[in-house]
Design a protein around this motif. Structure first.
Motif, short mmCIF file in Angstrom:
data_model
loop_
_atom_site.label_atom_id
_atom_site.label_comp_id
_atom_site.label_asym_id
_atom_site.label_seq_id
_atom_site.Cartn_x
_atom_site.Cartn_y
_atom_site.Cartn_z
N PRO A 1 4.94 -4.38 7.02
CA PRO A 1 6.71 -4.28 8.03
C PRO A 1 8.15 -4.46 6.98
N LYS A 2 7.33 -5.74 6.57
CA LYS A 2 8.90 -6.55 5.49
C LYS A 2 9.02 -5.89 4.47
N VAL A 3 7.94 -5.14 3.67
CA VAL A 3 8.41 -4.37 2.57
C VAL A 3 8.77 -2.84 2.47
N MET A 4 7.94 -2.24 3.78
CA MET A 4 7.94 -0.58 2.97
C MET A 4 9.00 0.45 2.85
N TRP A 5 10.16 -0.76 3.47
CA TRP A 5 11.52 -0.03 3.40
C TRP A 5 12.56 -0.92 2.12
N SER A 6 11.91 -1.56 0.91
CA SER A 6 12.58 -2.43 0.32
C SER A 6 12.27 -1.72 -0.93
N GLY A 7 12.03 -0.20 -1.25
CA GLY A 7 12.30 -0.44 -2.16
C GLY A 7 11.80 0.77 -3.25
N THR A 8 11.58 1.49 -3.99
CA THR A 8 11.51 3.06 -4.19
C THR A 8 9.81 2.51 -4.72
N ASN A 9 9.54 3.75 -3.34
CA ASN A 9 7.85 4.37 -3.13
C ASN A 9 7.25 2.47 -2.62
N ALA A 10 8.09 1.88 -1.80
CA ALA A 10 7.11 1.08 -0.70
C ALA A 10 6.96 1.48 0.09
N TRP A 11 7.71 2.86 0.49
CA TRP A 11 6.94 2.98 2.37
C TRP A 11 5.68 3.80 1.57
N THR A 12 5.27 3.99 0.42
CA THR A 12 3.90 4.77 0.06
C THR A 12 2.87 4.00 0.28
N THR A 13 3.09 2.73 0.59
CA THR A 13 1.80 1.66 0.30
C THR A 13 0.83 1.44 1.26
N PRO A 14 0.97 1.10 3.00
CA PRO A 14 0.03 2.24 3.47
C PRO A 14 -0.93 3.32 3.30
N TYR A 15 0.30 5.09 2.54
CA TYR A 15 -0.25 5.98 2.64
C TYR A 15 -1.55 5.45 2.28
N THR A 16 -1.21 5.35 0.59
CA THR A 16 -1.98 5.73 -0.91
C THR A 16 -3.15 4.41 -0.14
N ARG A 17 -3.11 3.47 0.44
CA ARG A 17 -3.94 2.46 0.03
C ARG A 17 -5.14 2.36 1.57
N GLY A 18 -4.45 3.50 2.29
CA GLY A 18 -5.26 3.93 3.45
C GLY A 18 -6.23 5.28 3.31
N SER A 19 -5.77 6.11 1.83
CA SER A 19 -6.59 7.00 2.00
C SER A 19 -7.75 6.53 0.89
#
Length: 556
Positions: A367-385
């Motif tokens: 939650p601290k980093v998800m909207w912090s930078g370019t493509n940060a929001w994809t972190t949990p998506y691709t990790r989960g996949s």
């Protein structure tokens, strides 16, 4: 010629007959500019006398539209009255009194008799302040679309209310929402679900089930794509039936696919809610684009897969990861995409994971980093996949009697029985049906350890191989996306962007969809910037230091 306004009326009339005493009547008048272009909406509604008790002070909620954030789409001309006259409200300056997803107005006294509320809300900006789910109030074609929460200021309420929904439209226009199609529909809802209800109203394109409000229906507003809709609708219905059958959905429950098209962001995006999802389709994209189809499958899966309950909001790896993983797997297994497209999408997700600098962030820090930078929001998506693909391959290697799909269906069955499903539920299910190794892998994923899925993770026909890669890096820290009018700031002098000629203070001249670059190890980025009155194209590789990475290929 159509009239200068569309009036939409929500009559909440049947409460006493259907078991809910509280009712409300809401009238919505769409405003138009020059009798053609929708500009906003006038809202007027009346709460029944028994909506609150004699001592309760109502708390009115207005969705902040996070993370899109509101700007011009705010409330004006607010007027509230009851039997005693003016009904005073006070805007709260902090979020302690209610969920921080909402702005709130508190009543300064109790309700006396029927309560009438009126105000105006203009359209949201075509280019949102931040990226986020599709739910803002937007004009498309001759009508409006979004979620009801995009315009509704409404009292918080713990009980369900009964809604009789009546739309007053011009000839040739129709309306549809998550709760049904037609000018007159009735349903019961909670306040939260009312805010989430998606709608389209105007000259709609449609592909509907022969049985009203049953099965799969598809509706569009905006772009002239009626022929495309007719050509693609059968594919979307087959995809829906595949996903519904795989995830134990009801064949008789209505499912609504909504799309809207207008000149906005260059990136398509969607948002699922109960029984429907709404897709934003940029005008340069087509319903027949395979990427649009995969995105749509992702959103359909959200409708059928329940999220885990977690007070800290740390479960995107589950709900987004499984949607990414199953969207491509189910389409491929059903022969709705070919092997080439399957590998393209899989390897796109793989590249998005391995080139993300935040790939090793522990889940508790997301939650601290998800909207912090370019493509940060994809972190949990691709990790989960990646996690689910690896789990699938290892379940086969261990000759387990379960699959990822059956485990997900077990979790949803638990939810339907009224059981709480949370991260511990998932760990306990893994221990019971797979073994200690699966729990250890799960804990490793949560810790942020880099995932290297086994060879057969994406099917027995495919194998893993290492590739050369570098982390994705624009070379500057602001803006976090490429939008018209944004200024280049914090440019690193040793970056490939600077070496290609980008300069601090350059103004971005045209928007760029970055997702194809996230999903590639080698694509170049071209940014058009304005400098001293001239438009200058700058092309470079948005990359930095070396990253370990892999891809999957067909076994020959």
């Amino acid at each position: 010629m159509f009239q200068s306004s569309i009036i939409i009326s929500f009559f909440f009339l049947l409460g006493m007959h259907l078991g809910y005493g509280q009712s409300a009547e809401i009238n919505l008048k769409f405003k138009y500019d020059n009798k053609a272009n929708p500009t906003g909406i006038d809202v007027t509604y009346t709460l029944s006398e028994d909506f609150s008790n004699n001592t309760e002070r109502l708390l009115f909620l207005y969705d902040k539209m996070y993370p899109l954030q509101r700007s011009s789409d705010t409330i004006s001309n607010l007027r509230v009255t009851d039997r005693l006259g003016a009904f005073p409200l006070k805007l709260q300056t902090n979020d302690k009194s209610n969920n921080s997803d909402y702005m709130s107005w508190s009543a300064l006294r109790a309700q006396s008799g029927p309560l009438t509320v009126s105000y105006y809300v203009p359209l949201a900006p075509r280019i949102a302040l931040k990226s986020g789910p599709v739910k803002d109030l937007q004009a498309a074609g001759d009508g409006l679309s979004g979620a009801i929460g995009s315009f509704l200021l409404f009292p918080d309420h713990s009980k369900k209310i009964t809604i009789n929904l009546h739309w007053m439209l011009n000839n040739g226009q129709e309306a549809v929402c998550s709760q049904g199609f037609g000018r007159n529909i009735s349903f019961q809802t909670s306040i939260v679900d009312l805010f989430e209800t998606q709608f389209l109203a105007g000259s709609l394109y449609s592909h509907a089930s022969s049985k009203a409000n049953m099965g799969f229906s598809m509706y569009g507003l905006g772009q002239e794509v009626n022929s495309e809709l007719n050509a693609s609708a059968d594919w979307y219905e087959k995809a829906y039936k595949t996903i519904r059958g795989s995830l134990n959905g009801s064949p008789t429950s209505p499912f609504y696919y909504f799309f809207r098209s207008y000149d906005g962001n260059p990136m398509s995006s969607g948002r699922a809610t109960n029984g429907s999802f709404l897709l934003y389709l940029p005008k340069q994209m087509s319903m027949n684009d395979e990427d649009t189809k995969v995105l749509s499958a992702h959103e359909m899966i959200h409708v059928f897969v329940s999220d885990l309950v977690d007070d800290d909001g740390l479960t995107d790896w589950y709900v987004e990861g499984i949607a990414d993983y199953l969207s491509v797997k189910l389409l491929y297994d059903a022969h709705l995409i070919n092997e080439k497209k399957y590998l393209e999408v899989v390897n796109g997700q793989v590249a998005e994971y391995y080139t993300n600098k935040l790939r090793s962030t522990p889940n508790k820090e997301i939650p601290k980093v998800m909207w912090s930078g370019t493509n940060a929001w994809t972190t949990p998506y691709t990790r989960g996949s990646m996690y689910f693909a690896d789990l699938e391959g290892k379940l086969k290697q261990h000759k387990a009697k379960v699959t990822v799909l059956s485990l997900i269906n077990t979790m949803d069955s638990m939810k339907k029985r009224g059981e709480k499903i949370d991260p511990d539920s998932w760990a306990n299910l893994l221990k019971k049906d797979a073994g200690a190794w699966a729990v250890a892998d799960y804990e490793s994923m949560l810790a942020g350890n880099v995932i290297i899925p086994v060879d057969n993770a994406f099917g027995e026909k495919f194998k893993r191989k290492p590739v050369k890669a570098r982390f994705f890096d624009l070379g500057f820290e602001y803006p976090k996306s490429i939008k018209v009018g944004e200024q280049i700031k914090n440019l690193r002098t040793n970056s490939l962007a600077a070496k290609a000629g980008l300069k601090e203070g350059d103004i971005i001249n045209s928007a760029v969809d970055l997702i194809p670059l996230y999903r590639s190890y080698s694509k170049l980025l071209t940014i058009e910037v304005k400098r001293n009155g001239k438009v200058i194209p700058i092309t470079y590789a948005p990359r930095s230091e070396v990253a370990s990475a892999y891809k999957w290929t067909t076994i020959r």
